[in-house]
Design a protein around this motif. Structure first.
Motif, short mmCIF file in Angstrom:
data_model
loop_
_atom_site.label_atom_id
_atom_site.label_comp_id
_atom_site.label_asym_id
_atom_site.label_seq_id
_atom_site.Cartn_x
_atom_site.Cartn_y
_atom_site.Cartn_z
N ASP A 82 14.72 12.31 -0.03
CA ASP A 82 15.05 13.50 0.77
C ASP A 82 14.28 14.71 0.26
N ASN A 83 13.96 14.71 -1.04
CA ASN A 83 13.28 15.87 -1.63
C ASN A 83 12.09 15.46 -2.50
N LEU A 84 11.67 14.21 -2.41
CA LEU A 84 10.56 13.71 -3.22
C LEU A 84 9.41 13.25 -2.33
N LYS A 85 8.20 13.67 -2.68
CA LYS A 85 7.00 13.19 -2.00
C LYS A 85 6.15 12.45 -3.00
N LEU A 86 5.65 11.29 -2.61
CA LEU A 86 4.72 10.55 -3.45
C LEU A 86 3.33 11.10 -3.21
N ASP A 118 2.30 18.24 5.89
CA ASP A 118 2.93 17.01 6.36
C ASP A 118 2.07 15.78 6.12
N ASP A 119 0.81 16.01 5.75
CA ASP A 119 -0.05 14.86 5.52
C ASP A 119 -1.04 15.18 4.40
N CYS A 120 -1.68 14.14 3.91
CA CYS A 120 -2.66 14.28 2.84
C CYS A 120 -4.03 14.53 3.45
N PRO A 121 -4.68 15.65 3.14
CA PRO A 121 -5.97 15.94 3.76
C PRO A 121 -7.06 14.95 3.38
N CYS A 122 -6.92 14.31 2.22
CA CYS A 122 -7.95 13.37 1.74
C CYS A 122 -7.63 11.92 2.07
N LYS A 123 -6.44 11.66 2.65
CA LYS A 123 -6.03 10.30 3.02
C LYS A 123 -6.03 9.36 1.81
N ASP A 137 6.68 14.33 -6.36
CA ASP A 137 6.73 15.79 -6.37
C ASP A 137 8.01 16.27 -5.69
N HIS A 138 8.81 17.06 -6.41
CA HIS A 138 10.01 17.65 -5.82
C HIS A 138 9.60 18.81 -4.90
N ILE A 139 9.95 18.71 -3.64
CA ILE A 139 9.59 19.76 -2.67
C ILE A 139 10.33 21.05 -3.04
N TRP A 151 0.84 -1.20 0.00
CA TRP A 151 0.00 0.00 0.00
C TRP A 151 0.87 1.24 0.00
N PHE A 152 0.53 2.19 -0.86
CA PHE A 152 1.22 3.47 -0.91
C PHE A 152 0.26 4.55 -0.43
N SER A 153 0.73 5.42 0.43
CA SER A 153 -0.10 6.51 0.93
C SER A 153 0.39 7.84 0.37
N CYS A 154 -0.56 8.67 0.01
CA CYS A 154 -0.23 10.01 -0.46
C CYS A 154 0.41 10.79 0.69
N GLN A 155 1.55 11.40 0.43
CA GLN A 155 2.26 12.11 1.49
C GLN A 155 1.88 13.58 1.58
#
Length: 296
Positions: free
Chosen positions: A261-265, A197-202, A223-225, A187-191
């Protein structure tokens, strides 16, 4: 059949406990719940909890019941809910090889024999794309600094090859690395957006589960921060141009471009295309010189 002491009468819709005067004021056909001592009812939330419990304890029975309901259902919204329920509960998550879940591989090249190999390939393709963007920026680099820029590109390319283009992040058999993005089940969770710091829609997804999830997962973004095009690559080019004998800390830029370090899924809905207004850490652009001391 319930003891009078401790029993309560509640509204089905929200669990509001009734008094005698409130009961008399209710409109006809109001749905009620009779609770015995120690029982509770929270309205629709209680129904959802019972449904979730059934998913885990009687998944097969729930699927069959939903299929029977779907055959006679005519309301479009209820049809979709039932169809989505059947789809999600009929996943074949544990299957890894093509012969065990042929439908998952429909539309893919025949060279992919298991799910992990395809997902590693997908991740590698993304990383190669990032590398092409870095290489393609060379026309914007000052002519006198292009050779040095090419040298850094070569170093980054070699490091990417050595870690298999970070493909291990998408291989559920590499538990230690995969755990940074997902659970052992895949399972992958949206970051969440870059500024949260978290995904509002989960949002969550398991690309191993079925063909539709595999295709949908391809729309998720890394996504590159600190943004690749607006910040990281231009800063790298500027660092090479103005290095003035200093050594560019190319590994810092590598971390920003190709690692977690600089990527968010993120789910595509959480991928903000607006300017992040973030910049590289100026203290890390060049390597610090090693201090040497003479022994007298």
């Amino acid at each position: 059949q319930l003891p009078l002491a401790g029993s309560r009468l509640c509204l089905y819709e929200d669990g509001t406990e009734l008094t005698e005067s409130y009961f008399r004021a209710l409109p006809p056909q109001t749905e009620l719940v009779l609770l015995g001592p120690g029982e509770s009812w929270r309205g629709c939330a209680s129904d959802i909890e019972r449904l979730l419990a059934a998913f885990y304890s009687q998944q097969g029975a729930v699927v069959e019941a939903a299929r029977r309901l779907l055959t006679d259902e005519r309301a479009p919204h209820r049809q979709k809910l039932l169809a989505d329920l059947i789809h999600n509960l009929s996943e074949n998550i544990l299957a890894e090889n093509k012969e065990d879940d042929k439908k998952w591989f429909e539309g893919l090249e025949s060279r992919f024999k298991n799910k992990s190999s395809y997902l590693r390939h997908s991740c590698e393709s993304r990383m190669r794309g990032y590398m092409r963007e870095v290489s393609g920026f060379i026309s914007n680099v000052h002519p006198a600094a292009r050779d040095a820029y090419r040298g850094i590109i070569d170093l980054m390319a070699e490091k990417l090859k050595s870690v298999k283009y970070n493909g291990c992040y998408f291989d559920r058999r590499e538990e230690e690395e995969a755990a940074r993005l997902c659970t052992a089940e895949g399972w992958f969770s949206c970051q969440g957006p870059f500024d949260r710091d978290d995904c509002p829609c989960k949002h969550s997804i398991n690309p191993y589960s079925n063909r539709e999830s595999r295709i949908l997962f391809s729309t998720w973004n890394l996504d590159h921060i600190i943004e690749k095009k607006r910040a990281v690559v231009p800063e790298l080019a500027e660092a090479v141009k103005t290095r003035d004998g200093r050594e560019v800390n190319w590994e810092y830029f590598y971390q920003l471009l190709f690692t977690l370090d600089n990527l968010k899924l993120v789910h595509i809905a959480c991928h903000k295309k607006t300017n992040h207004n973030l910049s590289c850490d100026k203290t890390r652009i060049y390597r610090k010189r090693k201090q040497t001391s003479e022994i007298s």
